[in-house]
Design an enzyme around this catalytic site. Structure first.
Site, PDB file in Angstrom:
ATOM      1  CG  HIS A  44      -0.563  -5.528   3.899  1.00 26.92           C
ATOM      2  ND1 HIS A  44       0.682  -6.085   4.148  1.00 26.92           N
ATOM      3  CD2 HIS A  44      -0.323  -4.276   3.445  1.00 26.92           C
ATOM      4  CE1 HIS A  44       1.620  -5.209   3.835  1.00 26.92           C
ATOM      5  NE2 HIS A  44       1.041  -4.096   3.417  1.00 26.92           N
ATOM      6  CE  LYS A 102       8.235   0.950   0.009  1.00 25.51           C
ATOM      7  NZ  LYS A 102       7.155   0.353   0.738  1.00 25.51           N
ATOM      8  NE  ARG A 108       1.203   2.438   7.910  1.00 26.22           N
ATOM      9  CZ  ARG A 108       2.263   2.024   7.249  1.00 26.22           C
ATOM     10  NH1 ARG A 108       2.795   0.852   7.532  1.00 26.22           N
ATOM     11  NH2 ARG A 108       2.830   2.772   6.338  1.00 26.22           N
ATOM     12  CB  SER A 130       6.144  -4.985   4.898  1.00 28.09           C
ATOM     13  OG  SER A 130       4.832  -5.321   4.568  1.00 28.09           O
TER      14      SER A 130
HETATM   15  O1  PNS Z   1       3.387  -1.296  -0.196  1.00 30.84           O
HETATM   16  P1  PNS Z   1       3.964  -0.051  -0.794  1.00 30.84           P
HETATM   17  O2  PNS Z   1       5.406  -0.295  -1.166  1.00 30.84           O
HETATM   18  O3  PNS Z   1       3.770   1.143   0.070  1.00 30.84           O
HETATM   19  O4  PNS Z   1       3.164   0.197  -2.154  1.00 30.84           O
HETATM   20  C1  PNS Z   1       3.434   1.326  -2.940  1.00 30.84           C
HETATM   21  C2  PNS Z   1       2.710   1.241  -4.303  1.00 30.84           C
HETATM   22  C3  PNS Z   1       3.089  -0.022  -5.031  1.00 30.84           C
HETATM   23  C4  PNS Z   1       1.214   1.258  -4.064  1.00 30.84           C
HETATM   24  C5  PNS Z   1       3.117   2.498  -5.123  1.00 30.84           C
HETATM   25  O5  PNS Z   1       4.508   2.609  -5.125  1.00 30.84           O
HETATM   26  C6  PNS Z   1       2.625   2.467  -6.554  1.00 30.84           C
HETATM   27  O6  PNS Z   1       1.444   2.615  -6.809  1.00 30.84           O
HETATM   28  N1  PNS Z   1       3.554   2.256  -7.507  1.00 30.84           N
HETATM   29  C7  PNS Z   1       3.252   2.131  -8.897  1.00 30.84           C
HETATM   30  C8  PNS Z   1       3.910   3.200  -9.729  1.00 30.84           C
HETATM   31  C9  PNS Z   1       2.978   4.358  -9.934  1.00 30.84           C
HETATM   32  O7  PNS Z   1       1.871   4.230 -10.401  1.00 30.84           O
HETATM   33  N2  PNS Z   1       3.459   5.546  -9.546  1.00 30.84           N
HETATM   34  C10 PNS Z   1       2.709   6.769  -9.593  1.00 30.84           C
HETATM   35  C11 PNS Z   1       1.894   6.895  -8.321  1.00 30.84           C
HETATM   36  S1  PNS Z   1       1.494   8.559  -8.114  1.00 30.84           S
END
Ligand code: PNS
Length: 166
Positions: free
Chosen positions: A17, A41, A91, A128
């Site tokens: 990150h 999650k 990745r 993570s």
């Molecule tokens: O570190 P992560 O858990 O992979 O991050 C995922 C994250 C937070 C980037 C993603 O889940 C997100 O953007 N969530 C917000 C909800 C949202 O906007 N959903 C629609 C996306 S298409």
């Protein structure tokens, strides 16, 4: 002023990150590290405040970074903060399908573009969740997370095993 978002759960922040955020900060005037409040999650290991503290420590050398929390749709947060780009690290091919889908959905919802940065090769295996798993069972995560995060992981799992959680 060009603002980008680096969103994620950051539970906890890894050196992967940090690498993506540092590189983003070179290309945009301002980068907001957007920490999701309500991850879908499993239960988080660290509280939001702990995750924010670890991010602040890891990114203290960057002067165009802000750390904020968000809940709900990322694109709404982006609009409210005048961000014109979302940045994601890729990745491996396994990241691509889901990230492409999210990028296209976010574009459709708001017109905001997602920029993908290729993860630096030394971090391409890192996540993570794997770091949490390795640390939970006493493995060495130095070189994968900032030193203070490694220390906190050790402390958290020591607390949990003392409390009979693991
Ligand atoms: O570190 P992560 O858990 O992979 O991050 C995922 C994250 C937070 C980037 C993603 O889940 C997100 O953007 N969530 C917000 C909800 C949202 O906007 N959903 C629609 C996306 S298409």
């Amino acid at each position: 002023m060009a603002t980008a978002l680096c969103p994620g759960s950051f539970d906890p922040v890894t050196l992967g990150h940090v690498d993506i955020i540092e590189r983003s900060a070179r290309h945009f005037d301002q980068v907001i590290v957007a920490v999701i409040r309500n991850p879908q999650k499993t239960q988080s290991l660290f509280t939001l405040e702990e995750r924010q503290e670890m991010l602040a420590e890891a990114l203290a050398h960057l002067d165009n970074i802000r750390i904020e929390f968000f809940k709900g749709l990322l694109v709404e947060f982006a609009k409210d903060h005048g961000a014109e780009a979302i940045i994601k690290g890729l990745r491996a091919v396994s990241d691509f399908d889901y990230e492409l889908q999210m990028a296209q959905m976010n574009q459709r919802l708001s017109g905001i573009d997602t920029f993908f940065l290729s993860t630096s090769p030394q971090y391409s295996f890192l996540s993570s969740s794997l770091v949490r798993e390795v640390a939970r069972f006493g493995g060495d995560v130095s070189g994968m997370v900032p030193p203070k995060v490694a220390k906190r992981l050790k402390e958290r799992f020591a607390e949990q095993s003392a409390g009979g959680d693991t």
